[in-house]
Structure formats: structure tokens, C-alpha cells
Design a protein around this motif. Structure first.
Motif: not given
Ligand code: GBH
Length: 446
Positions: A121-122, A293, A296, A309, A311, A407-408
Motif C-alpha cells: 500500500h505504497w 469513492y 468521474n 475528466r 467530477m 491522508e497522503w
């Protein structure tokens, strides 16, 4: 009967990831990861936040497990930090890293919670990034050796494995747009990363079968099934090609359909593929994981002669600015089920960031009100129920996230948890949504 009656064997879980919750970044022989490095580049992460302490789950996992148990949560999706197991990416195994995940998985089992482990996970070991990271084919083989170590050392305790979390993010955000570690901005680098991530996945699946350990293995994708803005032919074609780029570059080879040639030709990109790679990547998986989540929209733009692109901005948004589109969830599940040929599916992440309201109640206790999150969850549960009623083989759901966490690029400024973290004391405070989820699991969902 309630609208939210799910099959009896449906699995209700929560999810987190090592770098986002563990902390203890310099303890017990953990090596440096690309996120430790990235956090220290000025301007990359909100307010210079880092993962040094995070939620300190490394030391506080007994409390987190107790919270899950008290809510009736049946499975916990966590990730294993590669730099804890093999600090330099290749070579020596760190026994303390193994010991940590053995203790975590054992404690989960004792609480009656199924451990579900994501291998990546990154948090790539920085030592591998120094040799090119996912641009380098050797990283895929290093991942295979790391995965093998995990199966050997942890395979008696962990019976559900996820190879990669969202390779789209690793490749496109990490090597294409540079918004995530290692922060490279080069579309050709991104495509090299895509292929080596896919290869790493396939090698790990093969290694798992060879290990003879019990259990299942799959992958988690943030597929994007872009909705064309209108029924106009140009918008439809633009959306299809964007789906090839964002989804079929990953699902295609894994599901045995190969890479999407039309997108590759249009973008003028070649895959650094070697003979036999596609067979390895297409090694059969037991399930596919979907992180959902938002949805798009794609439109054809006459001016730039390219697609755009976005939302659906006319819909209500979460604190991430992501539009709330529960019906898109059904569309994504349908698409993934068709693409994977009807294998079992799991929702491995779903949830939302919210500005929670912390109040002191009449007993002097802190309470956290998050009505917006409850509404979001309820609408997405209804969408899942619809997908199940349509016969989609959905087996379980992992709410993102158990805890507020790192959160990154947004650091600690965005809160996804059903449990609030007071970052000055690391106190855990269950939010209203925690109790809502507990009720749903108990069969009182409305
Ligand atoms: C997941 O990523 C991660 O697995 C998890 O670690 C993370 O905490 C969680 O979600 C919440 O972010 O390009 O502007 O149209 C989700 C990442 C989010 C990537 C939506 C693609 C599209 C935004 N995805 N994003 S945009």
C-alpha cells in the motif's frame, strides 16, 4: 425486513494502511520508505506532515482491535510495510518486522476478527527507489521475494491476501503526475511503472500458489468507470478511452484480455513487456477488490481535441471535494463483475472525509458528530444492496477507515475515520458513524 438486509455470510470489515496508521517509523529496524522521503520534500505534503507517529497503531493495536471487536467488525484489512520486513527492499529479513505482524494477526484472530493483508500500500523501500523504483523491472522480482517471505512467515495466520492497493495511484500519481511519492512527472515513466506493478502482482500470485499455504489472493483496484457527460458519440468515445487508460491498463492484463491497444496507440506509448509477462500477470486470482469513492465524468473537449475528466460538480461533495455519487457505485460493481468474469468481489475501501463536529456532552465526554458520513455510508450500502440483488457476487465490505489517519498529500488535514483521533494525545473517540456501523452489522441497519 429492513432495506439493508445483507446475506448472512456477508463480511463487514474496516481498512487502514501501514504508512497511514502505524507510526514507529524508526523502530525495530524498519527501513526508510519513499513516503518518509517524500514527506520531507518541502511543499509535497500538507503542512509538512509525516508518518513518524501517525496513529501509533504499532503500539496501540490492542486498543484498535478492542474497538473493532466492540463494534462487531468481522475483518480488518491492514497493510504490511515492506520496509519493516525487508528494510532495504532486497536481502536481509528483519525478524522484528515479522514478529509485529504475527502479533497483530494473532491478536485479531483471538478477537474473532479475520486478518486481511495488503502486501503493498505504497510504502516502497527507499533503497529500491534509489535503483529506479517501479520503473525498474527488478522491483517486481524484489516484490516477489518479499511476498514469498510474507507467505512463509505469516501464512499460518493470514488467509486472505491482497497483492497491491490501487496500482493506478502508485503509477500515475507517483510517476506520472508526481502528486505522490516518489514525485516523478513523466508519462512514460508512469507506463513503465504500470507494467512492473502488474508483473509484481502476477509474480506474487504465482508465488502464493507455489507456497501451498491455505487461503485466497486477489488485488485491489480503484477502477474508474467514467461516465460520458452526454449521450453524444464524441463524449462516449472519450469516456471509453479514458476507461482504457485508468482501468483497463490494470484489469486488462490481469483478467487475461491484455493491454488496451487503442489507448496505447493514441497516447503513443509502448509497454516494456517481455515474452511470457502477460501469462504471469494473468495468473488466476480468487477475488478482486474495488475501492470506490466517487464517479468521474468525461467529456470531449473540442478546443484541446482531448478529453476532460471531472467530477459531477453539481452534486454534493465530501471534504475531499469528491462528489457523492452512490449510483456510480452500482455501475462500478457491474463493470468490474463483467470485466473479471464473475469471480467474487470485495469492496476493499469506501467511505468519506468529513469535517467532524467534536462536542463535550453532559458527562464531560467528547462526542463526535458526523451525520454527513452516516448519510454517505447509508446511501452506499443501499447501492451495494442493489448490486447484490442484481446477482453481483459481492462478498464483503471494508469501510475506509477505522481511524482518522495520514491522508497522503493532505497529511492529517482530512479525516476518513469512524473513530476520531485526537492527534495531540492519540486518544481514540468513536464517532456517531462507528455506532451506526455497529448497528448495521448487528442487523439493525435502516
Ligand atoms: C484510497 O485512494 C487509498 O487507497 C487510501 O490509502 C486513501 O486514504 C483513501 O483512498 C482516501 O483517499 O484525480 O481528482 O479525479 C483513493 C485515491 C481517489 C485516486 C480519487 C483517484 C480521483 C481524484 N483515489 N482519485 S481526481
Amino acid at each position: 425486513m429492513s432495506q439493508l438486509d445483507f446475506p448472512r455470510d456477508f463480511v463487514w470489515g474496516t481498512a487502514t494502511a501501514s504508512f497511514q496508521v502505524e507510526g514507529a517509523a524508526f523502530e525495530d529496524g524498519r527501513g526508510e520508505s519513499i513516503w518518509d522521503r517524500f514527506c520531507r520534500i518541502p511543499g509535497k505534503v500538507f503542512a509538512g506532515h509525516n508518518g513518524d507517529v501517525a496513529c501509533d497503531q504499532y503500539h496501540r493495536y490492542p486498543e484498535d482491535i478492542r474497538l473493532m471487536k466492540e463494534a462487531g467488525i468481522q475483518a480488518y484489512r491492514f497493510s504490511i510495510a515492506w520496509p519493516r520486513i525487508i528494510p532495504l527492499g532486497t536481502g536481509a529479513v528483519n525478524p522484528k518486522g515479522i514478529a509485529y505482524y504475527r502479533a497483530l494477526a494473532t491478536a485479531l484472530r483471538e478477537a474473532g476478527i479475520e486478518p486481511v493483508a495488503t502486501l503493498y500500500h505504497w510504502d516502497l523501500p527507499q533503497a529500491l527507489q534509489d535503483k529506479g523504483g517501479w520503473e525498474n523491472r527488478e522491483t517486481a522480482y524484489a516484490f516477489e521475494a518479499y511476498a514469498r517471505t510474507c507467505f512463509t512467515e505469516l501464512g499460518d495466520l493470514i488467509h486472505q491476501w491482497i497483492t497491491l492497493n490501487e496500482p493506478w495511484c502508485s503509477a500515475y500519481l507517483g510517476y506520472g503526475m508526481g502528486a505522490h511519492a516518489p514525485g516523478i512527472q513523466d508519462k512514460h515513466a508512469a507506463v513503465r511503472a504500470v507494467h512492473h506493478l502488474n508483473l509484481a502482482h502476477g509474480l506474487a500470485v504465482r508465488a502464493f500458489r507455489e507456497s501451498g499455504k491455505p487461503g485466497t489472493i486477489g488485488i485491489t483496484w480503484n477502477i474508474m468507470v467514467h461516465r460520458p457527460a452526454t449521450r453524444n458519440e464524441k463524449d462516449r468515445l472519450a469516456a471509453e478511452i479514458a476507461i482504457e487508460r485508468d482501468s483497463r491498463m490494470f484489469t486488462g492484463p490481469v483478467c487475461g484480455h491484455g493491454y488496451p491497444r487503442r489507448f496505447l496507440e493514441q497516447a503513443g506509448i509502448t509497454i516494456p513487456e517481455q515474452p511470457g509477462d502477460l501469462d504471469i500477470i494473468a495468473s488466476p486470482i480468487d477475488f478482486a477488490g474495488l475501492n470506490y469513492y466517487s464517479e468521474n465524468v468525461v467529456a470531449w473537449d473540442e478546443l484541446t481535441e482531448d478529453h476532460i475528466r471531472f467530477m459531477p460538480t453539481w452534486q454534493e461533495k465530501t471534504d475531499m471535494g469528491w462528489s457523492i455519487v452512490p449510483q456510480g457505485f452500482v455501475r462500478h460493481l457491474r463493470w468490474l463483475s463483467a470485466e473479471t468474469g464473475g469471480i467474487p468481489l470485495y469492496v476493499t475501501e469506501n467511505g468519506c472525509a468529513q469535517k467532524d463536529v467534536v462536542v463535550i456532552d453532559e458527562h464531560g465526554q467528547k462526542r463526535v458528530h458526523d451525520a454527513g458520513r452516516i448519510a454517505y455510508l447509508r446511501d452506499h450500502f443501499l447501492a451495494m444492496k442493489q448490486a447484490l440483488d442484481e446477482g453481483i457476487p459481492l462478498k464483503g465490505y471494508f469501510l475506509w477507515s477505522l481511524l482518522d489517519n495520514f491522508e497522503w498529500a493532505h497529511g492529517y488535514s482530512k479525516r476518513f475515520g469512524i473513530v476520531y483521533i485526537d492527534y495531540s494525545t492519540l486518544q481514540r473517540i468513536p464517532k456517531d458513524s462507528y455506532y451506526y456501523y455497529r448497528d448495521l452489522i448487528a442487523g439493525y441497519g435502516e
